[in-house]
Design an enzyme around this catalytic site. Structure first.
Site, mmCIF file in Angstrom:
data_model
loop_
_atom_site.group_PDB
_atom_site.id
_atom_site.type_symbol
_atom_site.label_atom_id
_atom_site.label_comp_id
_atom_site.label_asym_id
_atom_site.label_seq_id
_atom_site.Cartn_x
_atom_site.Cartn_y
_atom_site.Cartn_z
ATOM 1 N N ASP A 44 35.971 43.039 38.095
ATOM 2 C CA ASP A 44 37.371 43.393 37.886
ATOM 3 C C ASP A 44 37.719 43.435 36.396
ATOM 4 O OD1 ASP A 44 36.767 40.688 37.908
ATOM 5 O OD2 ASP A 44 38.441 40.085 39.167
ATOM 6 N N ALA A 49 43.671 41.894 35.145
ATOM 7 C CA ALA A 49 44.298 42.863 34.239
ATOM 8 C C ALA A 49 45.146 42.140 33.194
ATOM 9 C CB ALA A 49 45.137 43.855 35.036
ATOM 10 N N GLY A 65 45.715 42.779 45.818
ATOM 11 C CA GLY A 65 44.310 42.547 45.498
ATOM 12 C C GLY A 65 43.772 43.598 44.544
ATOM 13 N N GLY A 72 43.719 43.089 41.435
ATOM 14 C CA GLY A 72 43.237 42.350 40.265
ATOM 15 C C GLY A 72 44.288 42.181 39.186
ATOM 16 N N SER A 73 45.492 41.740 39.575
ATOM 17 C CA SER A 73 46.546 41.591 38.568
ATOM 18 C C SER A 73 46.204 40.476 37.575
ATOM 19 C CB SER A 73 47.901 41.328 39.229
ATOM 20 O OG SER A 73 47.829 40.215 40.080
ATOM 21 N N SER A 74 45.538 39.420 38.057
ATOM 22 C CA SER A 74 45.175 38.325 37.140
ATOM 23 C C SER A 74 44.152 38.805 36.114
ATOM 24 C CB SER A 74 44.568 37.149 37.906
ATOM 25 O OG SER A 74 45.409 36.758 38.929
#
Ligand code: MEV
Length: 324
Positions: free
Chosen positions: A156, A115, A109, A111-113
């Protein structure tokens, strides 16, 4: 002109103000020093090629004309829509190959999406010679998040673009960097992957049923965030910790805490932390804990004893940048 570029962007952690930020209240967020990297290359075939092994997407291809249409693997959505949105707004003269690699698990969680959306948007802006400002990258990447998941404050995306520790209001209406060089932060992963949109919807259901009650809670969280902002600036960690505990109470009342998260939080507090709360949508993911240096070991042990995993990250990381 460059044909290939690597951009990195930091993961992010919500410090205080999750959920209420979706309803126009401010939040505090930090970029963390574990980063996502995307290498983006211009290719001849008029298509998007994507390798994102961290989210099990390997050898994915789609013609530029079809971007956004038809099925998309979950792990490809943000990159595909980011490329489509860039292409619609600024045009793309050739196909592109994207390879992403993350220093952190997509399960945390962090925030890889978000980033990877920011990395790809910035990479395309550099490769096409437009060199968009941070604000323009934020706006396009935030549109991508809304196109994919329909909801979200964009906190994010802001942290991934700008880095640092930010005081933030939805859509970037307010975006204020706080000059805090470090935070005595410990992060504990619950081992459970949470789905942000499901949790936003669950809170909305409560708000539909008890509008005044839930709106009152958002307003209380706003007050907590304002106090925490002042305490953070003074490095008054004791007060920030106490305010995190209060924020956690409100998040519990919104129904987004879990038995596991609560166990980790109480365990950390009992071991001498200044304060502890969940970070993000709830339902799983991570807890954040503010701790005196003398109690760090004991708190880490307490998190593990409660079934959590300690993730070593530092707050206040640099925003999206060119790697090579
Ligand atoms: C999720 O990480 C935090 C929420 O506030 C959603 C958002 O701000 O986009 C629940």
């Amino acid at each position: 002109m460059k044909k290939i570029i690597t951009i990195s962007a930091p993961g992010q952690l919500m410090l205080l103000g999750e959920h209420s930020v979706v309803y126009n209240r401010p939040c505090l967020v930090t970029a963390v020093d574990q980063r996502m990297r995307a290498t983006v290359e211009l290719i001849e075939n008029p298509e998007l090629q994507l390798d994102a092994p961290d989210v099990k997407v390997i050898g994915y291809k789609k013609s530029l004309e079809e971007l956004g249409n038809g099925g998309m693997p979950k792990g490809a959505k943000f990159v595909e829509i980011a490329v489509r949105n860039f292409s619609e707004k600024y045009g793309l003269k050739s196909g592109i190959k994207v390879t992403t690699k993350s220093e952190f698990s997509s399960l945390f969680g962090f925030g890889s999406s978000s980033a990877s959306t920011v990395c790809v948007t910035k990479a395309l802006s550099e490769l096409s010679g437009i060199k968009l400002s941070q604000k323009a990258i934020f706006e396009l990447a935030y549109k991508t998040v809304l196109d994919v998941q329909g909801k979200g404050s964009g906190f994010d995306i802001a942290a991934a673009v700008y880095g640092g520790i930010l005081y933030y209001v939805i859509g970037g209406k307010v975006l204020q960097p706080l000059q805090i060089d470090s935070l005595p932060l410990i992060v504990g992963y619950s081992g459970v992957k949470a789905d942000t949109v499901t949790l936003i919807n669950a809170v909305k259901e409560k708000a539909d049923k008890y509008p005044q009650v839930i709106d009152g809670i958002y307003t209380e969280i706003e007050t907590v965030v304002e106090f925490a902002k002042k305490s953070l600036k003074k490095k008054d960690w004791q007060s920030v910790g106490e305010l995190m505990n209060i924020n956690q109470g409100y998040l519990s009342s919104l129904g987004v805490s879990t038995k596991k998260i609560s166990a980790m939080i109480y365990s950390a507090r009992n071991a001498g932390a200044y304060g502890a709360k969940l970070s993000g949508a709830g339902g799983g993911d991570c807890i954040i804990v503010l701790t005196p240096a003398t109690k760090k070991r004991a708190v880490e042990k307490a998190i593990i004893q409660a079934g959590g995993e300690v993730i070593q990250v530092k707050a206040n990381a640099e925003g999206a940048r060119i790697e090579k």
